[in-house]
Design an enzyme around this catalytic site. Structure first.
Site, PDB file in Angstrom:
ATOM      1  N   LEU A  85      -2.279  -3.042   8.839  1.00  0.00           N
ATOM      2  CA  LEU A  85      -3.372  -2.776   9.425  1.00  0.00           C
ATOM      3  C   LEU A  85      -3.825  -1.311   9.667  1.00  0.00           C
ATOM      4  O   LEU A  85      -3.305  -0.765  10.393  1.00  0.00           O
ATOM      5  CB  LEU A  85      -3.677  -3.442  10.492  1.00  0.00           C
TER       6      LEU A  85
ATOM      7  N   GLN B 299       4.675  -0.602   4.232  1.00  0.00           N
ATOM      8  CA  GLN B 299       3.833  -0.778   3.356  1.00  0.00           C
ATOM      9  C   GLN B 299       3.726   0.525   2.418  1.00  0.00           C
ATOM     10  O   GLN B 299       3.013   1.398   3.091  1.00  0.00           O
ATOM     11  CB  GLN B 299       2.521  -1.614   3.676  1.00  0.00           C
TER      12      GLN B 299
ATOM     13  N   HIS C 192       2.659  -2.156  -2.066  1.00  0.00           N
ATOM     14  CA  HIS C 192       1.142  -2.531  -1.896  1.00  0.00           C
ATOM     15  C   HIS C 192       0.729  -2.639  -3.427  1.00  0.00           C
ATOM     16  O   HIS C 192       0.366  -1.652  -4.107  1.00  0.00           O
ATOM     17  CB  HIS C 192       0.413  -1.621  -1.142  1.00  0.00           C
ATOM     18  N   GLY C 193       0.619  -3.759  -3.888  1.00  0.00           N
ATOM     19  CA  GLY C 193       0.234  -4.210  -5.228  1.00  0.00           C
ATOM     20  C   GLY C 193      -1.392  -5.050  -5.334  1.00  0.00           C
ATOM     21  O   GLY C 193      -1.406  -5.740  -6.127  1.00  0.00           O
TER      22      GLY C 193
ATOM     23  N   TYR D  27      -6.168  -1.269  -5.292  1.00  0.00           N
ATOM     24  CA  TYR D  27      -5.376   0.213  -5.248  1.00  0.00           C
ATOM     25  C   TYR D  27      -4.842   0.420  -6.533  1.00  0.00           C
ATOM     26  O   TYR D  27      -4.741  -0.517  -7.424  1.00  0.00           O
ATOM     27  CB  TYR D  27      -4.539   0.166  -3.866  1.00  0.00           C
TER      28      TYR D  27
ATOM     29  N   ARG E 123       3.145  -6.753  -2.210  1.00  0.00           N
ATOM     30  CA  ARG E 123       1.932  -7.710  -1.657  1.00  0.00           C
ATOM     31  C   ARG E 123       0.790  -7.860  -3.056  1.00  0.00           C
ATOM     32  O   ARG E 123       0.736  -6.979  -3.705  1.00  0.00           O
ATOM     33  CB  ARG E 123       1.147  -6.946  -0.688  1.00  0.00           C
TER      34      ARG E 123
ATOM     35  N   GLY F 288      -6.974 -15.314   7.505  1.00  0.00           N
ATOM     36  CA  GLY F 288      -7.412 -16.427   8.128  1.00  0.00           C
ATOM     37  C   GLY F 288      -6.827 -17.552   8.768  1.00  0.00           C
ATOM     38  O   GLY F 288      -7.150 -18.538   9.206  1.00  0.00           O
TER      39      GLY F 288
END
Length: 374
Positions: free
Chosen positions: A24, A97, A178-179, A183, A230, A308
């Site tokens: 976050l 991350q 972080h994939g 980005y 990710r 969610g």
């Protein structure tokens, strides 16, 4: 007790439940250095089975937003060591991350006010967060990027390797590459962003090459069982798009299957939005088929789902075997004691969206915690 609340092992990381705090971005690390606020924020949430930190830049070039932390300065690593010590002292586990934003940046955030780098020189129709002269924060259009030269790419891979080593030395239990979310690695993967004609553009195999080279370098440095990644097959963050996401990400997970990673972190649908989101004329993405493709290729990493999820959906996902781990984002902002609230099915605090990005302790470390439930 539901399986969601039971301990398990994620790679080499023993966790006390299957509830994960999702990354976050909160923009509270001035100068890219974790501080006292960050230490307390993560310490409060150490009852999560696993904490994934906010996205953390692997280099100055990888920075895309003001006041997000880094992994590339002595001061930042000392700050992160204080965070990891606090989380471990509270009985938690934490991975970082690792982030390179690519074109989702602004020249004022780059070394020597240079252009952000990407797979392309096309500007993203996206926003980034900057700090104004008076100290207030605001969102601004991203700057024009430049396409990385082929000869520069080994240096990017080396940056990921060095950041992974620095993370472990700073006390993290592992790293998440972080994939996702438009980005840098995602910019190479998607044909709607990648317009290259070298060995990193064109075919799916070429577009996924950088991701696999980064994973390979990180795994060789710190071990597969402390490495995760990710992905977000259909999210349009950062103006990312792919003409055939099912085929593209089938290739991604098939390639990842050869590594005995700790986990694969999959964002289902549009990040922070519609779980059934479809890109353009593509059919709805089949996440069940994606996992089957991964397992058919020999993949054994835990499967983490995100986007969610509430208590009932998370319990169902784990009980049914559809997922091994469930990541919660916004609920962890307002509920440091989210795990206890979920275990006992208690009401959740509502997050104050006006304090999500930047600011002080307000809306960051001052949310109420329930009295201990027997």
């Amino acid at each position: 007790m539901a399986k969601l609340f039971e301990p398990t092992k994620v790679g080499d990381i023993s966790v006390k439940n299957r509830i994960v705090m999702a990354p976050l971005t909160r923009n509270r690390s001035r100068g890219a250095i974790p501080n006292d606020l960050n230490v307390e924020y993560y310490r409060q949430r150490a009852t999560a089975g696993l904490i994934i930190t906010e996205a953390t830049a692997i280099t100055h070039q990888g920075q895309g937003y003001a006041n997000v932390p880094g992994l590339y300065s002595k001061e930042a690593l000392e700050g992160w060591k204080r965070v990891t010590d606090a989380v471990h002292a509270s009985g938690g586990k934490i991975v970082v991350q690792m982030w390179h934003v690519g074109r989702i940046s602004h020249t004022t955030l780059q070394p020597n006010d240079g252009k952000p780098v990407s797979s392309t020189n096309r500007v993203a129709k996206a926003k980034t967060y900057l700090v104004n002269a008076d100290g207030t924060g605001s969102f601004a259009d991203t700057s024009e990027p430049r396409a990385l030269e082929t000869a520069e790419i080994p240096g990017i891979i080396e940056d990921y390797r060095k950041a992974a080593r620095a993370a472990i030395d700073a006390g993290f239990d592992g790293v998440e590459i972080h994939g996702a979310n438009g980005y840098l690695l995602d910019q190479f993967i998607r044909d709607g962003v990648n317009d290259r004609t070298d060995a990193y553009g064109g075919s799916i195999e070429n577009r996924t090459r950088l991701t696999f080279e980064v994973v390979d370098a990180v795994v060789k440095e710190i071990g597969a069982s402390r490495t995760a990644i990710r992905i977000s097959p259909v999210t349009s963050s950062g103006e990312s798009y792919d003409s055939n996401p099912q085929a593209t990400f089938a290739n991604v997970v098939e390639g990842l299957a050869k590594y005995d990673l700790a986990y694969i972190h999959v964002i289902e649908g549009q990040t922070g939005g519609d779980r059934d989101y479809k890109q353009g004329d593509n059919p709805a993405f089949d996440y069940k088929a994606l996992r089957q493709t991964y397992e058919k290729a020999g993949g054994k990493a835990d499967w983490m789902v995100n986007n969610g999820y509430d208590r009932d959906l998370a319990i169902e996902a784990v009980e049914s075997g559809r997922a091994d781990l469930v990541a919660f984002g916004k609920p962890f902002i307002a509920n440091p004691d989210l795990v206890e609230r979920l275990v006992h099915n208690l009401p959740l605090n509502t997050p104050d969206q006006s304090t999500f990005y930047g600011g002080t302790s307000k809306g960051y470390i001052d949310y109420p915690i329930l009295e201990k439930v027997a």
